[in-house]
Design an enzyme around this catalytic site. Structure first.
Site, PDB file in Angstrom:
ATOM      1  N   HIS A 194     -39.989 -48.569 -55.715  1.00 28.61           N
ATOM      2  CA  HIS A 194     -39.890 -49.511 -54.888  1.00 28.61           C
ATOM      3  C   HIS A 194     -38.899 -50.103 -53.796  1.00 28.61           C
ATOM      4  O   HIS A 194     -38.051 -51.080 -54.682  1.00 28.61           O
ATOM      5  CB  HIS A 194     -41.026 -50.494 -54.805  1.00 28.61           C
TER       6      HIS A 194
ATOM      7  N   CYS B 109     -43.830 -44.942 -53.194  1.00 33.18           N
ATOM      8  CA  CYS B 109     -44.601 -44.888 -54.542  1.00 33.18           C
ATOM      9  C   CYS B 109     -46.000 -43.394 -53.828  1.00 33.18           C
ATOM     10  O   CYS B 109     -45.758 -42.171 -54.101  1.00 33.18           O
ATOM     11  CB  CYS B 109     -44.966 -46.398 -54.379  1.00 33.18           C
TER      12      CYS B 109
ATOM     13  N   GLU C 236     -37.399 -51.448 -52.108  1.00 36.47           N
ATOM     14  CA  GLU C 236     -37.366 -53.006 -51.366  1.00 36.47           C
ATOM     15  C   GLU C 236     -38.413 -53.852 -52.278  1.00 36.47           C
ATOM     16  O   GLU C 236     -37.966 -55.414 -52.033  1.00 36.47           O
ATOM     17  CB  GLU C 236     -38.650 -52.823 -50.376  1.00 36.47           C
TER      18      GLU C 236
ATOM     19  N   GLN D  20     -46.415 -39.454 -53.069  1.00 34.73           N
ATOM     20  CA  GLN D  20     -46.879 -38.947 -53.683  1.00 34.73           C
ATOM     21  C   GLN D  20     -47.736 -37.689 -52.642  1.00 34.73           C
ATOM     22  O   GLN D  20     -48.585 -36.688 -52.797  1.00 34.73           O
ATOM     23  CB  GLN D  20     -48.215 -39.647 -54.733  1.00 34.73           C
TER      24      GLN D  20
ATOM     25  N   SER E 138     -51.154 -53.068 -54.285  1.00 38.17           N
ATOM     26  CA  SER E 138     -50.664 -51.067 -55.468  1.00 38.17           C
ATOM     27  C   SER E 138     -52.086 -51.427 -56.188  1.00 38.17           C
ATOM     28  O   SER E 138     -51.899 -50.682 -57.104  1.00 38.17           O
ATOM     29  CB  SER E 138     -49.784 -51.026 -55.718  1.00 38.17           C
TER      30      SER E 138
END
Length: 381
Positions: free
Chosen positions: A331, A246, A333, A250, A45
């Site tokens: 996130h 994330c 995770e 969107q 990202s």
């Protein structure tokens, strides 16, 4: 060796170089994490960005291959207050500087990162150029002005081939927009049969894999740069349970008719408070994003806001009012960051099981295993 960071507004930082030599242009951002610099560097990202760490000591515990979140880093530069060249950790396999040099990434230390962060907070993220050369400032400004920031970074970071992580439970198709390894790890730890597909995989190609659920991964850049991904999510919505993370959050919002916008300086770090509206509970979350779903755009859609950011009240979670689908901006995770929200993967699997009970005519996974393996082998060729 000396290195310099020149911002778009003309601010110049001079420091010491570590890592690769050369020059690189990117969007200058900051991350507030105290630890986890390796996971930050290897998070897809951050593709195209020059990352500033606000914690002053970086590199002290080295690099460990097991902690990578992708096969390689995609950042365009790394900025620290102090770089520790000799790591002190029994797990360390390499130094941060050697890692950056291996992948052609410039690092700069001895920078006043507090000042740099305050500039970004006040004026917003901006373009910058990082160099180890001796070019004049005017030359750097010209090069920075003529070098566009990368677009559609999803295509750079997504897997190019279909691959699988076999399991005995629910079959999950993970659409890779620049996925962190942590997402795959969380699914496989729960026994899921995961098939990872490229970002541009069509809805029909995904249907041929007969998933029980669809996982939309994180990824870099503007979600509006990948309209084909929005259309794929729109076609799959209601047909399979969907969980977006994330960038996946969107894309899910856009597919449902909402809109997104760019934040002034984004949310990047492992200490962001998020409130779950139904329970009122606050979770500390790991975040890395520069875009958000516009609150006013949710009205008139079938989306329901489930979580908000306790700092700036931006949307952090959504669910569909009619279909089995939900998403979060942060996130669950972690990696790096707290694991407070890992329960969301269990919630996703519970949603899948409930959906299967309501749709008993759907083919059972065991009956499809042999056929799917043949299709997967064909796709990989």
């Amino acid at each position: 060796m000396q290195a310099r960071l020149l911002l778009e507004d003309g601010t110049l930082f001079t420091g010491q170089s570590f890592g690769a030599e050369g020059a690189s242009v990117g969007e200058v951002v900051f991350n507030t994490g105290i630890t986890g610099y390796q996971e930050v560097i290897s998070d897809p990202s951050y593709c195209g960005q020059i990352v500033t760490m606000t914690f002053p000591l970086i590199g002290n515990y080295g690099i460990t291959r097991d902690d990578f979140e992708s096969v390689r880093p995609f950042i365009h530069g790394f900025v620290t207050r102090r770089y520790e060249e000799v790591p002190s950790n029994w797990r360390a396999q390499d130094s941060l500087g050697r890692l950056l040099k291996e992948y052609g990434i410039i690092g700069i230390s001895e920078v006043d990162t507090r000042m740099l962060t305050r500039i970004i907070r006040r004026h917003g993220v901006m373009k910058g150029i990082l160099t180890t050369g001796s070019e004049r400032v005017e030359e750097l400004q010209e090069r920075m002005g003529t070098t566009p920031l990368p677009r559609n970074q999803v295509a750079w970071t997504s897997t190019k081939n279909v691959f699988s992580s076999p399991g005995t439970k629910e079959r999950i198709v993970l659409i890779d927009y620049g996925a962190k390894s942590g997402i795959l790890r969380e699914l496989t730890q729960r026994g899921c049969d995961v098939i990872v597909v490229p970002h541009n995989t069509t809805a029909d190609e995904i249907r041929r894999l007969h998933p029980d659920g669809i996982q939309l991964s994180n990824g870099p850049g503007d979600p509006k740069d990948v309209p084909e991904s929005v259309e794929t999510v729109r076609q799959l919505l209601g047909e399979y349970p969907i969980f977006g993370i994330c960038l996946g959050h969107q894309l899910f919002a856009l597919a449902c008719g909402a809109d997104t916008d760019k934040l002034k300086f984004g949310h990047r770090g492992g200490n962001h408070p998020v409130k779950e509206l139904e329970s009122g509970r606050c979770y500390i979350t790991s975040q890395n994003h520069g875009y958000t779903v516009k609150e006013e755009s949710v009205a008139g859609t079938d989306l329901v806001v489930t979580h908000i950011n306790n700092n700036d009240k931006t949307i952090e979670g959504l669910k569909h009012a009619k279909h089995p689908a939900f998403s979060v901006q942060y996130h669950p995770e972690a990696a790096p960051g707290p694991f407070d929200s890992s329960y969301l993967f269990d919630q996703f699997l519970d949603m899948i099981r409930e959906h299967k009970l309501k749709n008993p005519e759907r083919p059972r996974q065991a009956q499809l295993s042999e056929m799917l393996r043949g299709e997967l082998q064909y796709a990989q060729k």
